[in-house]
Design a protein around this motif. Structure first.
Motif, PDB file in Angstrom:
ATOM      1  N   VAL A  12       0.837  -1.249  -0.023  1.00 18.74           N
ATOM      2  CA  VAL A  12      -0.014   0.059  -0.010  1.00 18.74           C
ATOM      3  C   VAL A  12       0.798   1.254  -0.172  1.00 18.74           C
ATOM      4  N   TYR A  13       2.038   1.100   0.861  1.00 13.20           N
ATOM      5  CA  TYR A  13       2.989   2.211   0.999  1.00 13.20           C
ATOM      6  C   TYR A  13       4.263   1.659   0.887  1.00 13.20           C
ATOM      7  N   GLU A  14       5.238   2.374   0.614  1.00 16.93           N
ATOM      8  CA  GLU A  14       6.774   2.143   0.854  1.00 16.93           C
ATOM      9  C   GLU A  14       7.598   3.031   0.808  1.00 16.93           C
ATOM     10  N   ASN A  15       8.855   3.260   1.574  1.00 16.19           N
ATOM     11  CA  ASN A  15       9.690   4.132   1.426  1.00 16.19           C
ATOM     12  C   ASN A  15      11.083   3.331   2.017  1.00 16.19           C
ATOM     13  N   ARG A  16      12.049   4.050   2.192  1.00  9.96           N
ATOM     14  CA  ARG A  16      13.370   3.292   2.756  1.00  9.96           C
ATOM     15  C   ARG A  16      13.259   2.590   4.162  1.00  9.96           C
ATOM     16  N   TRP A  17      12.485   3.218   4.995  1.00  7.49           N
ATOM     17  CA  TRP A  17      12.237   2.759   6.441  1.00  7.49           C
ATOM     18  C   TRP A  17      11.194   1.752   6.768  1.00  7.49           C
ATOM     19  N   VAL A  18      10.237   1.771   5.785  1.00  7.37           N
ATOM     20  CA  VAL A  18       8.901   1.083   6.163  1.00  7.37           C
ATOM     21  C   VAL A  18       8.043   0.459   4.697  1.00  7.37           C
ATOM     22  N   ARG A  19       7.679  -0.685   4.884  1.00  7.23           N
ATOM     23  CA  ARG A  19       6.549  -0.935   3.787  1.00  7.23           C
ATOM     24  C   ARG A  19       5.154  -1.510   4.636  1.00  7.23           C
ATOM     25  N   VAL A  20       4.295  -0.732   4.158  1.00 10.10           N
ATOM     26  CA  VAL A  20       2.971  -1.049   4.627  1.00 10.10           C
ATOM     27  C   VAL A  20       2.022  -2.019   3.596  1.00 10.10           C
ATOM     28  N   ALA A  21       1.553  -3.043   3.897  1.00 15.37           N
ATOM     29  CA  ALA A  21       0.932  -3.942   3.134  1.00 15.37           C
ATOM     30  C   ALA A  21      -0.447  -4.361   3.646  1.00 15.37           C
ATOM     31  N   MET A  22      -1.175  -4.895   2.729  1.00 11.89           N
ATOM     32  CA  MET A  22      -2.525  -5.536   3.160  1.00 11.89           C
ATOM     33  C   MET A  22      -2.343  -7.037   2.606  1.00 11.89           C
ATOM     34  N   ALA A  23      -2.544  -7.800   3.661  1.00 15.39           N
ATOM     35  CA  ALA A  23      -2.343  -9.479   3.660  1.00 15.39           C
ATOM     36  C   ALA A  23      -3.810  -9.936   3.501  1.00 15.39           C
ATOM     37  N   ASP A  24      -3.862 -10.740   2.491  1.00 15.29           N
ATOM     38  CA  ASP A  24      -5.265 -11.662   2.531  1.00 15.29           C
ATOM     39  C   ASP A  24      -4.877 -13.004   3.437  1.00 15.29           C
ATOM     40  N   VAL A  25      -5.630 -12.665   4.420  1.00 17.62           N
ATOM     41  CA  VAL A  25      -5.511 -13.833   5.629  1.00 17.62           C
ATOM     42  C   VAL A  25      -6.629 -14.946   5.750  1.00 17.62           C
ATOM     43  N   GLU A  26      -6.442 -16.132   5.723  1.00 18.34           N
ATOM     44  CA  GLU A  26      -7.185 -17.331   5.685  1.00 18.34           C
ATOM     45  C   GLU A  26      -7.087 -17.646   7.175  1.00 18.34           C
ATOM     46  N   VAL A  40       9.277  -3.474   8.588  1.00 13.94           N
ATOM     47  CA  VAL A  40      10.468  -2.579   8.968  1.00 13.94           C
ATOM     48  C   VAL A  40      11.603  -3.362   9.374  1.00 13.94           C
ATOM     49  N   ARG A  41      13.052  -2.708   9.104  1.00  7.51           N
ATOM     50  CA  ARG A  41      14.085  -3.169   9.322  1.00  7.51           C
ATOM     51  C   ARG A  41      14.243  -3.911  10.809  1.00  7.51           C
ATOM     52  N   PRO A  42      15.151  -4.780  11.182  1.00  7.38           N
ATOM     53  CA  PRO A  42      15.308  -5.129  12.345  1.00  7.38           C
ATOM     54  C   PRO A  42      15.966  -3.887  13.146  1.00  7.38           C
ATOM     55  N   VAL A  43      15.591  -3.957  14.593  1.00  7.55           N
ATOM     56  CA  VAL A  43      16.277  -2.788  15.470  1.00  7.55           C
ATOM     57  C   VAL A  43      17.096  -3.534  16.219  1.00  7.55           C
ATOM     58  N   ALA A  44      18.375  -2.780  16.690  1.00  5.87           N
ATOM     59  CA  ALA A  44      19.477  -3.110  17.518  1.00  5.87           C
ATOM     60  C   ALA A  44      19.529  -2.212  18.481  1.00  5.87           C
ATOM     61  N   PRO A 110       7.738  -5.999  19.647  1.00  5.07           N
ATOM     62  CA  PRO A 110       6.926  -5.118  20.168  1.00  5.07           C
ATOM     63  C   PRO A 110       5.366  -5.081  19.674  1.00  5.07           C
ATOM     64  N   MET A 111       5.213  -5.540  18.654  1.00  4.80           N
ATOM     65  CA  MET A 111       3.931  -5.423  17.950  1.00  4.80           C
ATOM     66  C   MET A 111       3.553  -6.475  16.849  1.00  4.80           C
ATOM     67  N   PRO A 112       3.851  -7.671  17.370  1.00  3.31           N
ATOM     68  CA  PRO A 112       3.523  -8.874  16.279  1.00  3.31           C
ATOM     69  C   PRO A 112       2.339  -9.221  16.018  1.00  3.31           C
ATOM     70  N   GLY A 113       1.302  -8.664  16.289  1.00  2.23           N
ATOM     71  CA  GLY A 113       0.114  -8.579  15.496  1.00  2.23           C
ATOM     72  C   GLY A 113      -0.111  -7.836  14.338  1.00  2.23           C
ATOM     73  N   ILE A 114       0.973  -6.798  14.314  1.00  5.75           N
ATOM     74  CA  ILE A 114       0.817  -5.994  13.089  1.00  5.75           C
ATOM     75  C   ILE A 114       1.998  -5.594  12.265  1.00  5.75           C
ATOM     76  N   SER A 115       3.174  -5.823  13.016  1.00  4.03           N
ATOM     77  CA  SER A 115       4.459  -5.451  12.482  1.00  4.03           C
ATOM     78  C   SER A 115       5.629  -6.544  12.654  1.00  4.03           C
ATOM     79  N   THR A 116       6.472  -6.451  11.734  1.00  2.00           N
ATOM     80  CA  THR A 116       7.673  -7.413  11.780  1.00  2.00           C
ATOM     81  C   THR A 116       8.967  -6.717  12.650  1.00  2.00           C
ATOM     82  N   SER A 117       8.611  -5.638  13.202  1.00  2.00           N
ATOM     83  CA  SER A 117       9.664  -5.038  13.968  1.00  2.00           C
ATOM     84  C   SER A 117       9.933  -5.928  14.890  1.00  2.00           C
TER      85      SER A 117
END
Length: 178
Positions: A12-26, A40-44, A110-117
């Motif tokens: 849906v949206y993407e830049n160098r920091w984040v990608r927002v997507a809509m997933a078709d979930v069964e 998002v990229r992994p955080v250290a 921190p937000m496993p229900g919505i983010s890969t962070s």
């Protein structure tokens, strides 16, 4: 309980920091739903504790939440970068101190229900002062804070960042019980 299955995803949206997507979930019962996914990229994250059981923290304002709070230095990992190296790099850039050898303390999502962070928190015993921080704009001040104060600071809302709360409460538990 069965697993939810992602059948596809569109950006849906993407830049160098984040990608927002809509997933078709069964769902396990066969129904489908659209689910937002933030990639998002992994955080250290770096926690450095000195011989006096103090941790070096940043006092910073987060405009998104409108709140001030203590945080551990952190940042995104570069493509192919070792997260322990990234944690040490971010710590030095944001504090002006070079940490000792970094060891994995914990990993949190921190937000496993919505983010890969995915956040990896590393810790070191001690650091060497190198000079002024290169990224001084990241915080209003930097201070060595006693681990003994951590539970009170969390309770008062002065430590709000999820990865910082988790890491400091674990360090408090590990270091204060000796």
């Amino acid at each position: 309980m069965s697993e939810w299955i992602a059948r596809g995803e569109r950006t849906v949206y993407e830049n160098r920091w984040v990608r927002v997507a809509m997933a078709d979930v069964e769902l396990p019962d066969g129904r489908h739903l659209d689910h937002t996914v933030i990639r998002v990229r992994p955080v250290a994250v770096a926690a450095v504790v000195n011989a006096a059981d103090e941790v070096l923290l940043l006092w910073r304002h987060r405009f998104i939440t409108g709140a001030w709070g203590w945080e551990l230095p952190s940042g995104g990992t570069g493509e192919g970068e070792d997260p322990a190296v990234a944690a040490g790099r971010e710590f030095e850039e944001e504090t002006g101190w070079r940490p000792g050898p970094m060891r994995l303390l914990l990993a949190v999502d921190p937000m496993p229900g919505i983010s890969t962070s995915h956040h990896r928190v590393y810790w070191a015993d001690g650091a060497e002062r190198m000079g002024e921080p290169r990224d001084a704009i990241e915080s209003a001040r930097r201070e060595w804070v006693s681990l003994a104060r951590v539970p009170d600071l969390v309770q008062r809302g002065e430590i709000r960042s999820a990865n910082t709360v988790a890491a400091l409460l674990l360090l408090h538990h590990l270091r204060m019980r000796k």
